[in-house]
Design a protein around this motif. Structure first.
Motif, short mmCIF file in Angstrom:
data_model
loop_
_atom_site.label_atom_id
_atom_site.label_comp_id
_atom_site.label_asym_id
_atom_site.label_seq_id
_atom_site.Cartn_x
_atom_site.Cartn_y
_atom_site.Cartn_z
N GLN A 120 89.12 57.01 40.89
CA GLN A 120 87.82 57.68 40.89
C GLN A 120 86.93 57.05 39.82
N GLU A 121 87.49 56.78 38.66
CA GLU A 121 86.72 56.18 37.57
C GLU A 121 86.34 54.73 37.89
N ILE A 122 87.21 54.02 38.59
CA ILE A 122 86.89 52.65 38.99
C ILE A 122 85.74 52.64 39.99
N ALA A 123 85.80 53.53 40.98
CA ALA A 123 84.72 53.62 41.97
C ALA A 123 83.40 53.95 41.28
N ASP A 124 83.45 54.84 40.31
CA ASP A 124 82.25 55.23 39.59
C ASP A 124 81.70 54.06 38.77
N ALA A 125 82.60 53.30 38.15
CA ALA A 125 82.17 52.15 37.34
C ALA A 125 81.53 51.07 38.20
N ILE A 126 82.10 50.83 39.39
CA ILE A 126 81.51 49.86 40.31
C ILE A 126 80.11 50.30 40.72
N ALA A 127 79.99 51.57 41.09
CA ALA A 127 78.69 52.09 41.53
C ALA A 127 77.64 51.98 40.44
N LYS A 128 78.03 52.23 39.21
CA LYS A 128 77.07 52.14 38.10
C LYS A 128 76.57 50.72 37.92
N LEU A 129 77.45 49.74 38.08
CA LEU A 129 77.01 48.35 37.97
C LEU A 129 76.01 47.99 39.07
N MET A 130 76.16 48.63 40.22
CA MET A 130 75.26 48.37 41.35
C MET A 130 74.01 49.23 41.30
N GLY A 131 73.99 50.19 40.40
CA GLY A 131 72.84 51.08 40.31
C GLY A 131 72.75 52.04 41.48
N ILE A 132 73.92 52.45 42.01
CA ILE A 132 73.96 53.34 43.16
C ILE A 132 74.91 54.50 42.86
N SER A 133 75.10 55.37 43.84
CA SER A 133 76.07 56.45 43.71
C SER A 133 77.32 56.09 44.50
N GLN A 134 78.39 56.85 44.29
CA GLN A 134 79.60 56.66 45.05
C GLN A 134 80.04 57.99 45.65
N LYS A 135 80.69 57.92 46.80
CA LYS A 135 81.11 59.14 47.49
C LYS A 135 82.53 58.96 48.01
N HIS A 136 83.41 59.84 47.57
CA HIS A 136 84.78 59.85 48.08
C HIS A 136 84.81 60.51 49.45
N VAL A 137 85.51 59.88 50.40
CA VAL A 137 85.67 60.44 51.75
C VAL A 137 87.15 60.76 51.93
N GLU A 138 87.48 62.05 51.91
CA GLU A 138 88.88 62.47 52.01
C GLU A 138 89.46 62.06 53.36
N THR A 139 90.59 61.34 53.30
CA THR A 139 91.23 60.82 54.51
C THR A 139 92.73 60.82 54.31
N ASP A 140 93.45 61.30 55.30
CA ASP A 140 94.91 61.27 55.24
C ASP A 140 95.37 59.82 55.14
N TYR A 141 96.31 59.56 54.24
CA TYR A 141 96.72 58.18 53.99
C TYR A 141 97.25 57.51 55.26
N ALA A 142 97.97 58.27 56.07
CA ALA A 142 98.54 57.71 57.29
C ALA A 142 97.47 57.30 58.29
N GLN A 143 96.27 57.87 58.16
CA GLN A 143 95.17 57.57 59.07
C GLN A 143 94.12 56.66 58.43
N MET A 144 94.41 56.14 57.25
CA MET A 144 93.40 55.40 56.49
C MET A 144 92.92 54.15 57.22
N GLU A 145 93.85 53.38 57.74
CA GLU A 145 93.47 52.15 58.43
C GLU A 145 92.60 52.45 59.65
N GLN A 146 93.00 53.45 60.41
CA GLN A 146 92.24 53.84 61.60
C GLN A 146 90.84 54.30 61.22
N ALA A 147 90.74 55.07 60.15
CA ALA A 147 89.43 55.57 59.71
C ALA A 147 88.54 54.43 59.22
#
Length: 311
Positions: free
Chosen positions: A93-120
């Protein structure tokens, strides 16, 4: 209709929403087209970096938002709900936030079951996967990947008072050979499960959905082999809600090393652009000390990170 002759109605907003949830009919506004439509209608969404941003973000589905898939349910310490109810936390979560800050944008977590991650990911539910993701042979068929952001390994855990391991420390260089003749537990689906199953000199005990640490403390198994981040949280107590277990100890340096990377949908026409932007961000986070600070905070730092250029 505004002065440019473009219709902006609630129907457009509704269809944009339904596109993200996969419920539209034949008429959709894909994320890559939305900024163009809004710009033509006098909107102010832009792919250009915000003032002070170091890195562009032209490859996103929706301008200004990095959407990343991950499993927060039982996801500690990668990403999970803070026990105090304040929201999502975790080292990824902190890495995603740090990346977004460098880009000057926001970040949004999308909850996804791990077994379905590739499909999603292939369905376009989000831009990227950030979830202890590895560039496996199967995934390489449909994904492209960033550089590594964490060099992780398998960690051996034993009982603190077990005389068989009394002389072993975390500074030792150990391997599967040191577990020969023992009953070793790990989580079902973890990389360690495959490693242990392939070594016939070790008796494997897989756990699902629970983890094996309680059984180890009770003497039902001899040792645990599992990803270091899992050990940091459930044995060393790193992070809010972390469970420090004084009955257990780590022995040996992590081995069977692998890399966590960010996965992108290869069929997405903007994937290569976004990968380059993310790689720029990760390079900056490695050189400016941000990744090191995150890993030290979550008890994940070790000298093995130098192999991927983290200072």
């Amino acid at each position: 209709m505004n002065g440019s002759g473009c219709i902006m109605t609630n129907e457009l907003n509704r269809r944009s929403f339904l596109k993200r949830t996969g419920q539209t009919g034949s008429l959709v506004l894909a994320g890559s087209l939305l900024p163009t439509v809004l710009a033509a209608c006098g909107g102010n969404i832009s792919n250009a970096p915000a003032a002070g941003a170091k890195i562009e973000s032209k490859g996103l589905k929706t301008a200004g938002v990095l959407q990343w898939g991950a499993t927060a349910e039982n996801g500690a310490p990668y990403v999970y709900q803070n026990p105090d109810g304040s929201g999502l936390i975790g080292f990824e979560q902190e890495i995603a936030d740090a990346i977004a800050k460098l880009m000057g944008i926001s970040q949004k977590h999308v909850e996804t079951d791990y077994a379905q991650m590739e499909q999603a990911l292939q369905a376009g539910n989000f831009d990227v996967v950030i979830n202890g993701w590895e560039a496996t042979e199967d995934r390489q068929k449909t994904e492209i990947f960033t550089q590594s952001y964490y060099h992780y390994g398998q960690q051996i855990v034993v009982r603190t008072n077990d005389p068989r391991f009394a002389n072993k420390t975390q500074d030792d260089t150990l391997s599967l050979t040191d577990l020969h003749g023992y009953k070793v537990g790990t989580g079902a689906g973890f990389k360690a499960e495959t490693l242990l199953a392939d070594d016939k000199a070790i008796t494997l005990q897989s756990y699902d959905p629970d983890l094996p640490f309680n059984d180890l403390a009770l003497g039902r198994i001899d040792a645990v082999l599992i990803d270091l981040p899992t050990v940091a949280y459930f044995v060393q107590g790193a992070g809010p809600g972390g469970q420090k277990n004084k009955d257990l100890k780590l022995i040996g340096k992590p081995f069977a090393l692998g890399d966590y990377v960010i996965g992108l949908n290869k069929s997405n026409p903007n994937a290569e652009t976004l990968r380059k932007e993310l790689d720029q961000a990760l390079t900056e986070l490695k050189s400016n000390g941000t990744l090191r600070q995150i890993y030290q905070k979550w008890n994940l730092w070790n000298d093995q990170q130098a192999a991927i250029g983290i200072k």
